[in-house]
Design an enzyme around this catalytic site. Structure first.
Site, PDB file in Angstrom:
ATOM      1  N   TYR A 287       0.861  -1.186   0.000  1.00 15.83           N
ATOM      2  CA  TYR A 287       0.000   0.000   0.000  1.00 15.83           C
ATOM      3  C   TYR A 287       0.896   1.235   0.000  1.00 15.83           C
ATOM      4  O   TYR A 287       1.900   1.276   0.719  1.00 15.83           O
ATOM      5  CB  TYR A 287      -0.878   0.021   1.257  1.00 15.83           C
ATOM      6  CG  TYR A 287      -1.647   1.313   1.407  1.00 15.83           C
ATOM      7  CD1 TYR A 287      -2.900   1.468   0.821  1.00 15.83           C
ATOM      8  CD2 TYR A 287      -1.100   2.390   2.092  1.00 15.83           C
ATOM      9  CE1 TYR A 287      -3.591   2.663   0.929  1.00 15.83           C
ATOM     10  CE2 TYR A 287      -1.778   3.590   2.201  1.00 15.83           C
ATOM     11  CZ  TYR A 287      -3.024   3.722   1.616  1.00 15.83           C
ATOM     12  OH  TYR A 287      -3.706   4.901   1.708  1.00 15.83           O
TER      13      TYR A 287
ATOM     14  N   GLU B  39      -3.270   7.777  -4.115  1.00 11.98           N
ATOM     15  CA  GLU B  39      -3.286   6.526  -3.356  1.00 11.98           C
ATOM     16  C   GLU B  39      -3.146   5.350  -4.313  1.00 11.98           C
ATOM     17  O   GLU B  39      -3.943   5.203  -5.240  1.00 11.98           O
ATOM     18  CB  GLU B  39      -4.591   6.391  -2.568  1.00 11.98           C
ATOM     19  CG  GLU B  39      -4.612   5.163  -1.683  1.00 11.98           C
ATOM     20  CD  GLU B  39      -5.935   5.004  -0.932  1.00 11.98           C
ATOM     21  OE1 GLU B  39      -7.006   4.987  -1.566  1.00 11.98           O
ATOM     22  OE2 GLU B  39      -5.882   4.899   0.298  1.00 11.98           O
TER      23      GLU B  39
END
Ligand code: GDP
Ligand code: MN
Length: 399
Positions: A118, A206
């Site tokens: 992530y 993101e």
């Protein structure tokens, strides 16, 4: 302003961030053509068909599917295009899918297992710095990781004046447990990602997952990008990427009318001039036991016409049960605002909800007389507290 995955990936790619490549399509036939072309360009054998909507969690909602040949591309694309996709981020009503991204399958087998990480770059408003958040636990459930095992999420603060420093990029690659070729690739990836974030004036990039492929390449498989609306004037090409189908229709209309409007969940509509007073008014509504239905700053040039437009927009929200108008007349003249309210009543027909009006400042006295003489269903008050009390009273009557 939010972007689609495919748009975000194009921007990333233009800054040298390696991405899972793909071609966007709006019909099943286009999807097949896209897949053929993609195989010519990349040599991929398998494809991933990905719904393009402004919401994450598409995989969980059935909006991301693997296709092993052109026939499957066609079948899956025809299932996904036109569907209403419900994910943990869309709310119960879901989002209609207008297009799909046909992407190369990058989870191919090889010397090592593909790994998902992530990574996001965002603005930390509390210290005026940028922040890179990252974790080895990438994939679909970062919210759960943040809640249950927050120690698995790392933060690296980046001074916007200095940009990302080489040691910081190396630290991130190290904390992700990488070595050798993958380490070098990650350093390059995170540096380019930060540059993309910074050069585009974004408030969020993101990437979940960032993928380490079985042959140690580092790729952006997903991209969620939020551009700063206030900087769009310097990025005309990005401004053209806006997809109003993904946005709240009332907000789109308000924007076109030059009003600063944000839709909220409550039942008391408000019309205020000045962002600060608008925030204070929302607090006031809360304290009176209500919930604001919107934020609306009509700005410093509120005249009768603008006030009428604002009413029209507030009334489009079916949850609105009462409206509070809170205007401080500095440059704005209160009598003009009052006239706007009276005109709106006439032109819209009967406004079906009670209106509480607080007009203070220039010509407030004239405004009060105008409203009282009009005989309309409008409560005119002068003090902030009075406004709060009246909102409370009206809400109690409705309950
Ligand atoms: P999201 O669910 O909206 O976050 O969409 P993503 O783009 O992150 O995709 C969801 C999931 O699909 C990823 O976490 C992967 O597990 C899977 N996925 C994405 N691309 C591929 C691919 O190329 N091959 C395979 N096998 N799975 C993929
Ligand atoms: Mn994702």
């Amino acid at each position: 302003m939010n972007l689609h995955e495919y748009q975000g990936k194009e921007i990333l790619n233009s800054f040298g961030v390696e991405i899972q490549r793909g071609i966007v399509a709006t019909t099943p036939e286009e999807a097949v053509e896209a897949a053929k072309k993609l195989t010519e360009q990349t040599g991929t054998k398998w494809y991933v068909v990905k719904a393009q909507v402004h919401a994450g969690g598409r995989g969980k909602g059935g909006g991301v599917k693997l296709a092993k040949n052109l026939e499957e591309v066609k079948t899956i694309a025809s299932q996904i295009i036109g569907m209403t996709l419900i994910t943990p981020q869309t709310g119960a009503s879901g989002k209609k899918v207008h297009q799909v991204l046909i992407a190369e399958d990058v989870y191919y087998p090889g010397d090592s297992e593909p790994e998902e990480y992530y990574m996001s770059v965002l603005l930390n408003r509390s210290n005026g710095k940028n922040m890179i958040m990252y974790s080895t636990e990438g994939g679909m459930d970062i919210e759960k990781i943040a809640e249950e095992t927050p120690h698995l999420i790392f933060n690296e603060e980046i001074d916007p004046a200095l940009g990302i420093l080489p040691f910081q990029a190396r630290k991130i690659a190290f904390n992700l447990g990488l070595s050798g070729m993958a380490f070098k690739q990650m350093v390059k990836f995170v540096t380019a990602l930060y540059t993309a974030y910074s050069k585009t004036d974004s408030s969020l990039f993101e990437i979940n997952p960032v993928l380490k492929t079985s042959d140690d390449r580092i790729l952006a498989v997903d991209a969620k990008v939020t551009l700063d609306d206030n900087a769009l004037f310097r990025h005309k090409d990005y401004a053209a990427l806006r997809d109003t189908r993904e946005e709240n229709p009332i907000e789109v209309e308000a924007k076109a009318a030059g009003l600063n409007y944000v839709d909220l969940d409550g039942n008391v509509g408000c019309m205020v001039n000045g962002a600060g007073l608008a925030m204070a008014t929302m607090d006031l509504i809360k304290q009176a036991g209500g919930d604001p239905a919107n934020f609306l700053d009509v700005g410093g040039t509120a005249d009768a016409e603008r006030v009428e437009t604002a009413f029209n927009i507030i009334l489009k929200d079916p949850n609105v049960k009462a409206i509070l108008v809170n205007i401080f007349g500095g440059i704005v003249r209160c009598d003009r605002v009052a006239q706007g309210i009276i005109d709106a009543y006439k032109n819209i027909g009967n406004i079906p909800v009670p209106i509480i009006v607080r007009l203070q400042g220039t010509n407030a006295d004239i405004a009060k007389v105008l409203i009282e003489k009009s005989g309309l269903n409008v409560y005119s008050v002068t003090e902030f507290q009075e406004a709060a009390d009246k909102v409370q009273e009206v809400l109690q009557e409705l309950a």
